[in-house]
Design a protein around this motif. Structure first.
Motif, PDB file in Angstrom:
ATOM      1  N   LEU A 649       0.824  -1.215   0.000  1.00  0.00           N
ATOM      2  CA  LEU A 649       0.000   0.000   0.000  1.00  0.00           C
ATOM      3  C   LEU A 649       0.857   1.264   0.000  1.00  0.00           C
ATOM      4  CD1 LEU A 649      -2.860  -1.050   2.452  1.00  0.00           C
ATOM      5  CD2 LEU A 649      -2.837  -1.127  -0.041  1.00  0.00           C
ATOM      6  N   SER A 650       2.016   1.200   0.650  1.00  0.00           N
ATOM      7  CA  SER A 650       2.922   2.359   0.642  1.00  0.00           C
ATOM      8  C   SER A 650       3.494   2.601  -0.740  1.00  0.00           C
ATOM      9  CB  SER A 650       4.064   2.138   1.641  1.00  0.00           C
ATOM     10  OG  SER A 650       3.557   2.011   2.952  1.00  0.00           O
ATOM     11  N   ARG A 651       3.803   1.513  -1.445  1.00  0.00           N
ATOM     12  CA  ARG A 651       4.382   1.656  -2.773  1.00  0.00           C
ATOM     13  C   ARG A 651       3.355   2.132  -3.798  1.00  0.00           C
ATOM     14  NH1 ARG A 651       4.334  -2.163  -6.646  1.00  0.00           N
ATOM     15  NH2 ARG A 651       3.853  -3.795  -5.117  1.00  0.00           N
ATOM     16  N   LEU A 652       2.136   1.617  -3.719  1.00  0.00           N
ATOM     17  CA  LEU A 652       1.126   1.944  -4.728  1.00  0.00           C
ATOM     18  C   LEU A 652       0.388   3.248  -4.455  1.00  0.00           C
ATOM     19  CD1 LEU A 652      -0.387  -1.612  -5.334  1.00  0.00           C
ATOM     20  CD2 LEU A 652       1.255  -0.377  -6.743  1.00  0.00           C
ATOM     21  N   LYS A 653       0.426   3.702  -3.188  1.00  0.00           N
ATOM     22  CA  LYS A 653      -0.216   4.972  -2.836  1.00  0.00           C
ATOM     23  C   LYS A 653      -1.671   5.024  -3.294  1.00  0.00           C
ATOM     24  CE  LYS A 653       4.033   7.756  -2.926  1.00  0.00           C
ATOM     25  NZ  LYS A 653       4.964   6.626  -3.110  1.00  0.00           N
ATOM     26  N   ILE A 654      -2.453   4.046  -2.855  1.00  0.00           N
ATOM     27  CA  ILE A 654      -3.880   3.980  -3.191  1.00  0.00           C
ATOM     28  C   ILE A 654      -4.642   4.838  -2.187  1.00  0.00           C
ATOM     29  CG2 ILE A 654      -5.851   2.448  -3.503  1.00  0.00           C
ATOM     30  CD1 ILE A 654      -3.811   0.195  -4.057  1.00  0.00           C
ATOM     31  N   SER A 655      -5.170   5.940  -2.654  1.00  0.00           N
ATOM     32  CA  SER A 655      -5.734   6.937  -1.737  1.00  0.00           C
ATOM     33  C   SER A 655      -6.918   6.412  -0.931  1.00  0.00           C
ATOM     34  CB  SER A 655      -6.166   8.185  -2.519  1.00  0.00           C
ATOM     35  OG  SER A 655      -7.107   7.841  -3.529  1.00  0.00           O
ATOM     36  N   CYS A 656      -7.729   5.540  -1.531  1.00  0.00           N
ATOM     37  CA  CYS A 656      -8.916   5.061  -0.802  1.00  0.00           C
ATOM     38  C   CYS A 656      -8.558   4.048   0.287  1.00  0.00           C
ATOM     39  CB  CYS A 656      -9.922   4.450  -1.777  1.00  0.00           C
ATOM     40  SG  CYS A 656      -9.401   2.887  -2.521  1.00  0.00           S
ATOM     41  N   LEU A 657      -7.279   3.598   0.346  1.00  0.00           N
ATOM     42  CA  LEU A 657      -6.856   2.598   1.336  1.00  0.00           C
ATOM     43  C   LEU A 657      -5.852   3.171   2.340  1.00  0.00           C
ATOM     44  CD1 LEU A 657      -6.432  -0.589  -0.910  1.00  0.00           C
ATOM     45  CD2 LEU A 657      -8.415   0.108   0.457  1.00  0.00           C
ATOM     46  N   GLU A 658      -5.881   4.483   2.529  1.00  0.00           N
ATOM     47  CA  GLU A 658      -4.970   5.096   3.494  1.00  0.00           C
ATOM     48  C   GLU A 658      -5.206   4.581   4.906  1.00  0.00           C
ATOM     49  OE1 GLU A 658      -2.305   7.236   3.617  1.00  0.00           O
ATOM     50  OE2 GLU A 658      -2.182   6.741   1.476  1.00  0.00           O
ATOM     51  N   ALA A 659      -6.461   4.459   5.288  1.00  0.00           N
ATOM     52  CA  ALA A 659      -6.781   3.976   6.644  1.00  0.00           C
ATOM     53  C   ALA A 659      -6.289   2.545   6.823  1.00  0.00           C
ATOM     54  CB  ALA A 659      -8.291   4.062   6.885  1.00  0.00           C
ATOM     55  N   GLU A 660      -6.474   1.703   5.805  1.00  0.00           N
ATOM     56  CA  GLU A 660      -6.032   0.309   5.868  1.00  0.00           C
ATOM     57  C   GLU A 660      -4.505   0.217   5.916  1.00  0.00           C
ATOM     58  OE1 GLU A 660      -8.433   1.429   4.027  1.00  0.00           O
ATOM     59  OE2 GLU A 660     -10.194   0.220   4.575  1.00  0.00           O
ATOM     60  N   LYS A 661      -3.830   1.157   5.230  1.00  0.00           N
ATOM     61  CA  LYS A 661      -2.363   1.165   5.270  1.00  0.00           C
ATOM     62  C   LYS A 661      -1.878   1.421   6.702  1.00  0.00           C
ATOM     63  CE  LYS A 661       0.115   4.720   3.974  1.00  0.00           C
ATOM     64  NZ  LYS A 661       0.778   5.771   3.171  1.00  0.00           N
ATOM     65  N   LYS A 662      -2.485   2.385   7.383  1.00  0.00           N
ATOM     66  CA  LYS A 662      -2.115   2.677   8.764  1.00  0.00           C
ATOM     67  C   LYS A 662      -2.424   1.488   9.676  1.00  0.00           C
ATOM     68  CE  LYS A 662      -2.842   7.671   8.282  1.00  0.00           C
ATOM     69  NZ  LYS A 662      -3.661   8.847   8.681  1.00  0.00           N
ATOM     70  N   GLU A 663      -3.552   0.859   9.438  1.00  0.00           N
ATOM     71  CA  GLU A 663      -3.934  -0.301  10.245  1.00  0.00           C
ATOM     72  C   GLU A 663      -2.952  -1.452  10.041  1.00  0.00           C
ATOM     73  OE1 GLU A 663      -7.740  -3.367  10.862  1.00  0.00           O
ATOM     74  OE2 GLU A 663      -7.915  -1.632   9.515  1.00  0.00           O
ATOM     75  N   ALA A 664      -2.545  -1.671   8.790  1.00  0.00           N
ATOM     76  CA  ALA A 664      -1.581  -2.745   8.494  1.00  0.00           C
ATOM     77  C   ALA A 664      -0.253  -2.481   9.194  1.00  0.00           C
ATOM     78  CB  ALA A 664      -1.391  -2.861   6.974  1.00  0.00           C
ATOM     79  N   LYS A 665       0.182  -1.230   9.180  1.00  0.00           N
ATOM     80  CA  LYS A 665       1.437  -0.886   9.845  1.00  0.00           C
ATOM     81  C   LYS A 665       1.351  -1.131  11.347  1.00  0.00           C
ATOM     82  CE  LYS A 665       4.770   2.836  10.536  1.00  0.00           C
ATOM     83  NZ  LYS A 665       5.107   4.255  10.295  1.00  0.00           N
ATOM     84  N   GLN A 666       0.223  -0.771  11.943  1.00  0.00           N
ATOM     85  CA  GLN A 666       0.052  -0.959  13.391  1.00  0.00           C
ATOM     86  C   GLN A 666       0.050  -2.438  13.746  1.00  0.00           C
ATOM     87  OE1 GLN A 666      -0.055   1.654  15.642  1.00  0.00           O
ATOM     88  NE2 GLN A 666       0.251  -0.053  17.065  1.00  0.00           N
ATOM     89  N   LYS A 667      -0.638  -3.249  12.931  1.00  0.00           N
ATOM     90  CA  LYS A 667      -0.689  -4.681  13.211  1.00  0.00           C
ATOM     91  C   LYS A 667       0.708  -5.303  13.067  1.00  0.00           C
ATOM     92  CE  LYS A 667      -5.519  -5.606  11.927  1.00  0.00           C
ATOM     93  NZ  LYS A 667      -5.931  -6.192  13.221  1.00  0.00           N
ATOM     94  N   TYR A 668       1.414  -4.875  12.043  1.00  0.00           N
ATOM     95  CA  TYR A 668       2.787  -5.384  11.854  1.00  0.00           C
ATOM     96  C   TYR A 668       3.657  -5.032  13.059  1.00  0.00           C
ATOM     97  CZ  TYR A 668       7.673  -4.549  10.545  1.00  0.00           C
ATOM     98  OH  TYR A 668       9.041  -4.468  10.564  1.00  0.00           O
ATOM     99  N   THR A 669       3.619  -3.785  13.502  1.00  0.00           N
ATOM    100  CA  THR A 669       4.440  -3.334  14.635  1.00  0.00           C
ATOM    101  C   THR A 669       4.076  -4.070  15.912  1.00  0.00           C
ATOM    102  OG1 THR A 669       4.585  -1.145  13.618  1.00  0.00           O
ATOM    103  CG2 THR A 669       5.152  -1.304  15.944  1.00  0.00           C
ATOM    104  N   ASP A 670       2.784  -4.215  16.175  1.00  0.00           N
ATOM    105  CA  ASP A 670       2.327  -4.887  17.402  1.00  0.00           C
ATOM    106  C   ASP A 670       2.780  -6.332  17.440  1.00  0.00           C
ATOM    107  OD1 ASP A 670       1.131  -2.528  18.107  1.00  0.00           O
ATOM    108  OD2 ASP A 670      -0.907  -3.162  17.603  1.00  0.00           O
TER     109      ASP A 670
END
Length: 803
Positions: A649-670
């Motif tokens: 999602l960071s590479r493709l920069k899909i604007s409608c999935l910004e919230a999901e990108k943040k959620e994915a990052k949080q899940k990965y970090t946790d």
């Protein structure tokens, strides 16, 4: 010239109750050529006035206008310049001398002859004719364009001729119908004179040349078609002459009208028969050229066919207004012939497209292609359920690709999809101009472009049963369709009835070859629908492409639903580590492909909705697989897959999935943190238990500096525990931990060093915590760990490099 003469009579002289007798195309002598027409006319009302009228085209050139008129009695001299040699120049002496140059000597001579005859018949004052051949003044004017000045019988000298029996009978009948016939002979004669004016001249008199064209004119040559067109127009003008009350009862008028009606019927039959033969011949000629297109993805060009037929457009308009029954029959026959021709062409065209898509001929058994149905049978396999076996074979297990025969889904790469996209675009690009050209031709040839309203309506079902002109009627009136625009659309539906099913078959083939093809088809079809609707939202092309777009959108939705369903059906192996789940890798492939395809596309909203559905399915099913995993720890499954999603999602920069990108990052970090803490555990276990006891005493209220007085936690016990963890043992424990982590993680996500670095930081954090407790609880004791932070860094670095 005949056509111009008719146009001038209709537009300029008939409204002024004048009759055009002769015309010459002239320009002023010695000046730039600005052509105009000199016209010799007489009034239809008595007393007759003879005029010479100058007519020229308007500045815009779209109609003629009357410029100036002279009375013939004011003409003094006609100077033809030369009585022997051909010379187009002549002068007319009114109050002023006008010098003219005719477009031809023949036109000049015919015009001067007409002036001479008018002078002889109507004027007492005689005009001087200078340098004019005496032979020209004596001979009669030829028939055709330069017809006699008075329409025929006025050419001859008034000579007494005895009445025949039929003429005597007609006069007796006429006298019986007129009370004043005997008592007032002068009034009766005046009435006869008025009625004879109806038949006088071109109003109800058709030139012999026109009659011959209608009866025998060549309908195959351009010159013949023009002659027939002019004759048909002249006939129509004669038949539409507005008669005064009672004139329609005159026997001569009735006879002339009957002759005109017979001529019209005869010519209408001849025209309809000829055009039907043209339709058949054109269809045969067009079919003979199909072979050259058999290996090309191109449709035959119908422009020559349209060009040849458009020569008859004016005659079709004439037929439409005079004999709608025959016009209707021609229209139906045209649809019948052309629908069969187009069906052959279009089916062959789509067969070539299918061959190019699959690389097989229609006779090949490999894919089970039969005719132009586009169905896949035989060796085509069904979708296989996903199974997570190893990270190396995920691509071949892609849920959106089919194993076709001995060709694995992994072989259908970007190049294959690009090839399909080009073929599909070529198909649409060939169909679009074909339909537009045929619609434009139908509009012009059948004279349907005015969109005049007609009573009644007709459904599409009625049309498909037999065409919009299939119902029989005897009145010869237009069928009850809502408008001529609807008539065009119904004709197009009949002629191109095979386009929609052929497109749907091609779409089905593309979708079965690779369901990701639905992305290409959705974008291409949407663009062509958008283009067609901008031209005409109700046109056949717009409606047909819109219908097919519905099918494409359904396939696209089905592609999304299938991917979500196959995520839910995923099965994991109990013997191998999980790694990046296939549907996570496929979402990356789908998103990357979709972003390249949907760039600047009209249907971006459809893709955004699909993204939302897919990403939710990915999130839910990653967690489901993680919970079911036995070989690979849950935190590793979550950490690796959400790291992959976040990177995508960071590479493709899909604007409608910004919230999901943040959620994915949080899940990965946790889950990274959770895995590090869980896997590292307590590497200095006994030391950790010792200090847990220390912290428990402090929590009970014992001061930190007094903990060393507790028997179980004095300095000697501390030194004893510390001695059990020399540097060598610590390094050995860390090496075992590294191997354990390496077994859990997959190579392709490359998170081993990230995890190892996090474990190093966590170990150092624990080390510093222990050092802090020693400093606070055992101050001045000189007790220290047997390895330092630098030793930990060296151990971790050495282990990482050795592996």
């Amino acid at each position: 010239m005949t056509a111009i003469k008719h146009a001038l009579q209709r537009d300029i002289f008939t409204p002024n109750d004048e009759r055009l007798l002769s015309i010459v195309n002239v320009c002023k002598a010695g000046k730039k050529k600005k052509n105009c027409f000199l016209c010799a006319t007489v009034t239809t009302e008595r007393p007759v006035q003879v005029k010479m009228v100058k007519v020229k085209k308007s500045d815009k050139g779209d109609f003629y206008k009357r410029q100036i008129a002279w009375l013939l009695r004011d003409l003094a001299v006609v100077d033809a310049k030369d009585a022997i040699k051909e010379n187009p120049e002549f002068d007319l002496h009114f109050e002023k001398i006008y010098k003219w140059v005719a477009s031809s000597t023949a036109e000049k001579n015919a015009f001067i002859s007409c002036i001479w005859k008018l002078n002889q018949r109507y004027l007492r004052k005689k005009i001087d004719f200078v340098n004019v051949s005496s032979q020209l003044l004596e001979e009669s004017v030829p028939s055709g364009e330069n017809q006699s000045v008075t329409g025929g019988d006025e050419e001859v000298v008034d000579v007494y001729q005895e009445l025949n029996a039929r003429e005597e009978q007609d006069i007796e009948i006429m006298m019986e119908g007129c009370e004043c016939a005997i008592s007032n002979a002068e009034a009766f004669a005046e009435r006869l004179s008025r009625e004879l004016q109806v038949l006088d001249g071109n109003h109800m008199d058709l030139a012999k040349g026109h009659i011959k064209a209608l009866q025998e004119g060549d309908l195959a040559s351009s010159r013949g078609i023009e002659a027939c067109t002019n004759a048909a127009d002249a006939l129509l003008q004669c038949m539409n002459v507005a008669l005064r009350p009672g004139h329609d009862m005159l026997l001569a008028v009735k006879q002339q009208q009957q002759r005109f009606s017979d001529l019209r019927e005869q010519f209408a039959r001849r025209l309809a028969s000829h055009l039907n033969n043209v339709f058949v011949q054109q269809g045969h000629d067009q079919s003979s050229t199909l072979a050259q297109h058999s290996v090309e993805l191109a449709l035959p060009n119908h422009h020559p066919f349209h060009r040849d037929l458009l020569r008859y457009a004016k005659l079709m308009e004439w037929l439409k207004s005079t004999d709608y029954g025959k016009y209707e029959g021609l229209t139906k026959n045209y649809m019948d012939y052309l629908s069969r021709l187009y069906e052959r062409e279009i089916k062959d065209f789509f067969e070539v497209a299918k061959i190019k898509m699959t690389g097989t001929t229609k006779e090949s058994k490999k894919f089970g292609l039969h005719g132009s149905s586009g169905k896949l049978t035989g060796s085509t396999s069904s979708l296989n359920k996903l199974s997570v076996q190893s990270s190396g074979n995920r691509r071949s297990q892609s849920s959106s690709l089919l194993d076709m025969g001995n060709m694995s889904a992994s072989d259908l790469d970007v190049a294959d999809r690009t090839k399909f996209d080009k073929i599909f675009e070529q198909v649409l690009s060939e169909l679009e101009p074909l339909c537009l050209a045929e619609q434009d031709f139908i509009s012009k040839f059948f004279k349907l472009q005015q969109h005049q309203s007609m009573p009644g309506t007709m459904t599409e079902a009625e049309d498909l049963d037999g065409g919009p002109f299939s119902r029989q009627h005897n009145a010869g009136v237009p069928l009850p369709v809502s408008s001529e625009k609807d008539m065009i659309r119904q004709m197009m539906i009949k002629i191109f009835r095979c386009i929609e099913p052929e497109l749907n078959n091609l779409i089905a083939l593309g979708d079965k070859s690779d369901s990701f093809n639905s992305l290409y088809m959705l974008v291409k079809m949407s663009h062509h629908v958008w283009t067609a609707q901008n031209v005409d939202p109700a046109s056949f092309l717009s409606t047909t492409l819109g219908n097919v777009l519905v099918t494409v959108k359904r396939n696209f939705d089905k592609c999304i639903s299938n991917q979500i369903r196959q995520m839910e059906e995923v099965k994991i192996s109990k013997k191998s580590k999980v790694g990046i789940l296939p549907f996570v890798a496929e979402f990356e492939e789908f998103a990357g492909l979709a972003e390249s395809i949907f760039k600047n596309a009209e249907r971006r909203g459809d893709l955004d909705k699909a993204y939302t559905k897919l990403i939710r399915g990915v999130f839910v099913n990653v967690e489901k697989v993680a919970n079911e995993s036995q070989k690979t720890p849950r935190d590793v499954v979550m950490m690796e897959n959400f790291h992959h999603i976040f990177a995508t999602l960071s590479r493709l920069k899909i604007s409608c999935l910004e919230a999901e990108k943040k959620e994915a990052k949080q899940k990965y970090t946790d889950h990274l943190q959770s895995y590090v803490i869980y896997s590292l555990g307590q590497p200095l276990e006994k030391l950790n238990h010792f200090f847990e006891g220390v912290e428990a005493r402090v929590a009970q209220g014992i001061r930190e500096e007094e903990v060393s007085y507790q028997l179980a936690f004095n300095k000697q016990e501390l030194r004893k525990v510390i001695k059990e963890y020399p540097g060598k043992e610590v390094k050995k424990g860390l090496d075992n931990l590294y191997k354990k982590v390496d077994k859990h993680l997959c190579e392709e996500e490359n998170l081993l060093q990230v995890v190892w670095h996090s474990m190093q930081d966590e170990f150092i954090r624990q080390y510093k915590h222990f050092e802090g407790l020693i400093a606070r609880c055992y101050p001045g004791s000189g007790v220290t760990m047997e390895f330092t932070i630098q030793d930990i860094l060296d151990y971790c670095s050495s282990i990482a490099q050795s592996h």
